[in-house]
Design an enzyme around this catalytic site. Structure first.
Site, PDB file in Angstrom:
ATOM      1  N   CYS A  12      10.212 -30.018  14.940  1.00 40.75           N
ATOM      2  CA  CYS A  12      10.819 -30.862  13.999  1.00 40.75           C
ATOM      3  C   CYS A  12      10.135 -32.205  13.779  1.00 40.75           C
ATOM      4  O   CYS A  12       8.948 -32.336  14.502  1.00 40.75           O
ATOM      5  CB  CYS A  12      12.227 -31.304  14.551  1.00 40.75           C
ATOM      6  SG  CYS A  12      12.211 -32.317  15.930  1.00 40.75           S
ATOM      7  N   HIS A  41       8.569 -29.605  25.492  1.00 42.61           N
ATOM      8  CA  HIS A  41       8.748 -28.728  26.512  1.00 42.61           C
ATOM      9  C   HIS A  41       7.910 -27.372  26.259  1.00 42.61           C
ATOM     10  O   HIS A  41       8.575 -26.476  25.723  1.00 42.61           O
ATOM     11  CB  HIS A  41      10.292 -28.196  26.601  1.00 42.61           C
ATOM     12  CG  HIS A  41      11.135 -29.230  27.156  1.00 42.61           C
ATOM     13  ND1 HIS A  41      10.851 -29.731  28.359  1.00 42.61           N
ATOM     14  CD2 HIS A  41      12.014 -30.234  26.688  1.00 42.61           C
ATOM     15  CE1 HIS A  41      11.547 -30.749  28.607  1.00 42.61           C
ATOM     16  NE2 HIS A  41      12.412 -31.330  27.626  1.00 42.61           N
ATOM     17  N   CYS A  98      11.872 -40.815  18.262  1.00 43.78           N
ATOM     18  CA  CYS A  98      12.253 -40.547  16.973  1.00 43.78           C
ATOM     19  C   CYS A  98      12.996 -41.637  16.167  1.00 43.78           C
ATOM     20  O   CYS A  98      13.898 -41.976  16.779  1.00 43.78           O
ATOM     21  CB  CYS A  98      13.006 -39.094  17.105  1.00 43.78           C
ATOM     22  SG  CYS A  98      13.525 -38.639  15.615  1.00 43.78           S
ATOM     23  N   HIS A 126      20.647 -35.625  30.129  1.00 41.86           N
ATOM     24  CA  HIS A 126      19.665 -35.220  29.130  1.00 41.86           C
ATOM     25  C   HIS A 126      18.882 -36.733  29.034  1.00 41.86           C
ATOM     26  O   HIS A 126      19.559 -37.756  28.890  1.00 41.86           O
ATOM     27  CB  HIS A 126      20.248 -35.006  27.717  1.00 41.86           C
ATOM     28  CG  HIS A 126      19.200 -34.567  26.776  1.00 41.86           C
ATOM     29  ND1 HIS A 126      18.289 -35.302  26.207  1.00 41.86           N
ATOM     30  CD2 HIS A 126      18.879 -33.112  26.191  1.00 41.86           C
ATOM     31  CE1 HIS A 126      17.342 -34.842  25.397  1.00 41.86           C
ATOM     32  NE2 HIS A 126      17.752 -33.347  25.674  1.00 41.86           N
ATOM     33  N   GLU A 128      17.611 -38.300  26.395  1.00 43.72           N
ATOM     34  CA  GLU A 128      18.030 -38.963  25.366  1.00 43.72           C
ATOM     35  C   GLU A 128      19.055 -39.846  25.718  1.00 43.72           C
ATOM     36  O   GLU A 128      19.350 -41.004  25.345  1.00 43.72           O
ATOM     37  CB  GLU A 128      17.994 -38.101  24.065  1.00 43.72           C
ATOM     38  CG  GLU A 128      18.625 -38.705  22.894  1.00 43.72           C
ATOM     39  CD  GLU A 128      19.108 -37.902  21.760  1.00 43.72           C
ATOM     40  OE1 GLU A 128      18.573 -36.847  21.605  1.00 43.72           O
ATOM     41  OE2 GLU A 128      20.076 -38.235  21.015  1.00 43.72           O
ATOM     42  N   THR A 166      21.559 -36.681  19.764  1.00 44.20           N
ATOM     43  CA  THR A 166      21.313 -35.961  18.130  1.00 44.20           C
ATOM     44  C   THR A 166      21.377 -34.582  17.961  1.00 44.20           C
ATOM     45  O   THR A 166      21.537 -33.970  17.011  1.00 44.20           O
ATOM     46  CB  THR A 166      19.688 -36.410  17.929  1.00 44.20           C
ATOM     47  OG1 THR A 166      18.885 -35.932  19.102  1.00 44.20           O
ATOM     48  CG2 THR A 166      19.375 -37.734  17.674  1.00 44.20           C
ATOM     49  N   CYS A 194      21.386 -34.965  14.514  1.00 44.74           N
ATOM     50  CA  CYS A 194      20.269 -34.796  13.557  1.00 44.74           C
ATOM     51  C   CYS A 194      20.182 -33.370  13.102  1.00 44.74           C
ATOM     52  O   CYS A 194      20.663 -32.531  14.144  1.00 44.74           O
ATOM     53  CB  CYS A 194      18.955 -34.985  14.222  1.00 44.74           C
ATOM     54  SG  CYS A 194      17.511 -34.033  13.766  1.00 44.74           S
ATOM     55  N   SER A 223      16.093 -21.376  24.548  1.00 45.22           N
ATOM     56  CA  SER A 223      17.374 -21.113  23.827  1.00 45.22           C
ATOM     57  C   SER A 223      17.352 -21.030  22.544  1.00 45.22           C
ATOM     58  O   SER A 223      18.268 -20.543  21.727  1.00 45.22           O
ATOM     59  CB  SER A 223      18.585 -21.806  24.517  1.00 45.22           C
ATOM     60  OG  SER A 223      18.486 -23.218  24.238  1.00 45.22           O
ATOM     61  N   SER A 266       9.655 -25.655  19.833  1.00 44.46           N
ATOM     62  CA  SER A 266       8.728 -25.974  20.615  1.00 44.46           C
ATOM     63  C   SER A 266       7.639 -25.296  20.282  1.00 44.46           C
ATOM     64  O   SER A 266       6.725 -25.280  21.234  1.00 44.46           O
ATOM     65  CB  SER A 266       9.046 -26.152  22.030  1.00 44.46           C
ATOM     66  OG  SER A 266       9.785 -25.198  22.733  1.00 44.46           O
TER      67      SER A 266
HETATM   68 FE1  F3S Z   1      13.727 -33.792  16.138  1.00 42.77          FE
HETATM   69 FE2  F3S Z   1      14.295 -36.362  15.951  1.00 42.77          FE
HETATM   70 FE3  F3S Z   1      16.110 -34.528  15.112  1.00 42.77          FE
HETATM   71  S1  F3S Z   1      13.341 -35.264  17.673  1.00 42.77           S
HETATM   72  S2  F3S Z   1      15.706 -32.763  16.483  1.00 42.77           S
HETATM   73  S3  F3S Z   1      14.115 -34.993  14.310  1.00 42.77           S
HETATM   74  S4  F3S Z   1      16.418 -36.229  16.241  1.00 42.77           S
END
Ligand code: F3S
Length: 283
Positions: A12, A41, A98, A126, A128, A166, A194, A223, A266
């Site tokens: 992403c 990861h 991010c 997590h 985050e 997110t 997100c 996953s 990833s």
């Molecule tokens: Fe990726 Fe940022 Fe969304 S790391 S999943 S664009 S919150």
């Protein structure tokens, strides 16, 4: 043969930006470099960076033990305390948090400071969420399940500010907010989910619908890649799940007019490129 590669395949925006920032530092030669937690990861990427001299530190005590160098904060973000340590030690900071996560840090910081109690809808374990908690200066609760939402009792008498991790599931977020809303507290809800994952799935589904064969690239244990595979398989019977080019026997692909390619979050771009080139060259 036509080959369609999903625009949302692989990293992403936030992860790509973070990985790029580490390679930029490597190119600049600003050694020693470490990342606070693995940058992504994906073992291949982490090992490649290791070979280039980038180490991974995993705890506050390891950070405190550093004497010099560059510390890269990954896309998940970190608590304020980590920035303070980096600054107090005079280390060079490269912040790859991010922007969507930074936005949540700013919200909870501001809301906490103005007296709200923060609720984070997400997974308490997590990184985050750990980071978001570390920007709250008042009460904060993490809620992940319907049972936790049902059992939540507000004791502070303050306004509740609800934000989300997110990557939390949108429908589940709505369900938990609905449960909390029925309790009659003064609530503001900020949906900070997100949609990168959802966009990747939507695009994969749309491509799988119109192709004769679909290739899904990603780790066996990833996953989000498994989910992509399921989605594509539902739309296109000839869907192949591969980790790298090695797993793909291009000759076994029946002669197809059109092949689609997507990849999990990833999967590095070079693997996607390699698969794409090979499929194009074979036909
Ligand atoms: Fe990726 Fe940022 Fe969304 S790391 S999943 S664009 S919150």
């Amino acid at each position: 043969m036509e080959v369609i590669v999903a625009k949302t395949a692989g990293f992403c925006f936030g992860v790509k930006r973070a990985v790029d920032k580490v390679y930029e530092q490597v190119e600049k030669g600003t050694e020693p470099i470490c990342t606070y937690g693995p940058i992504i990861h994906n073992e291949e990427v982490v090992k490649d960076l290791e070979r280039k001299g980038v180490s991974v530190i995993n705890s506050v005590s390891e950070l405190k033990a550093l004497k010099e160098g560059t510390v890269v904060i990954r896309s998940h973000g970190v608590a304020k305390e980590i920035y303070d340590i980096i600054e107090s030690k005079g280390l060079h900071l490269v912040d790859a948090t991010c922007p969507f996560v930074l936005k949540i840090h700013n919200i909870v910081k501001k809301e906490s400071a103005s007296g709200s109690e923060i609720i984070i809808i997400g997974n308490d374990q997590h990184p985050e969420v750990e980071g978001i908690k570390g920007w709250c200066s008042g009460p904060v609760t993490v809620i992940e399940s319907a049972a936790e939402a049902e059992n939540f009792v507000q004791e502070s008498g303050k306004r509740l500010c609800i934000v989300s991790q997110t990557t939390f599931n949108y429908n589940k977020f709505n369900k938990l907010v609905e449960i909390l809303s029925k309790k009659g507290y003064d609530i503001i809800v900020l949906n900070t989910i997100c949609n990168a994952t959802e966009e990747r799935q939507t695009e994969a589904r749309a491509i799988a619908k119109r192709v004769d064969g679909m290739i899904v690239i990603g780790g066996r244990h990833s996953s989000n890649t498994q989910k992509l595979f399921e989605i594509c398989k539902n739309e296109c019977e000839n869907t192949y799940y591969i980790q790298t080019l090695v797993d793909l026997d291009v000759h076994s692909l029946p002669s197809m007019g059109c092949v689609g390619i997507t990849a999990g979050a990833s999967t590095p771009n070079n693997i996607i490129e390699e698969v794409q080139k090979n499929v194009r060259n074979e036909f």
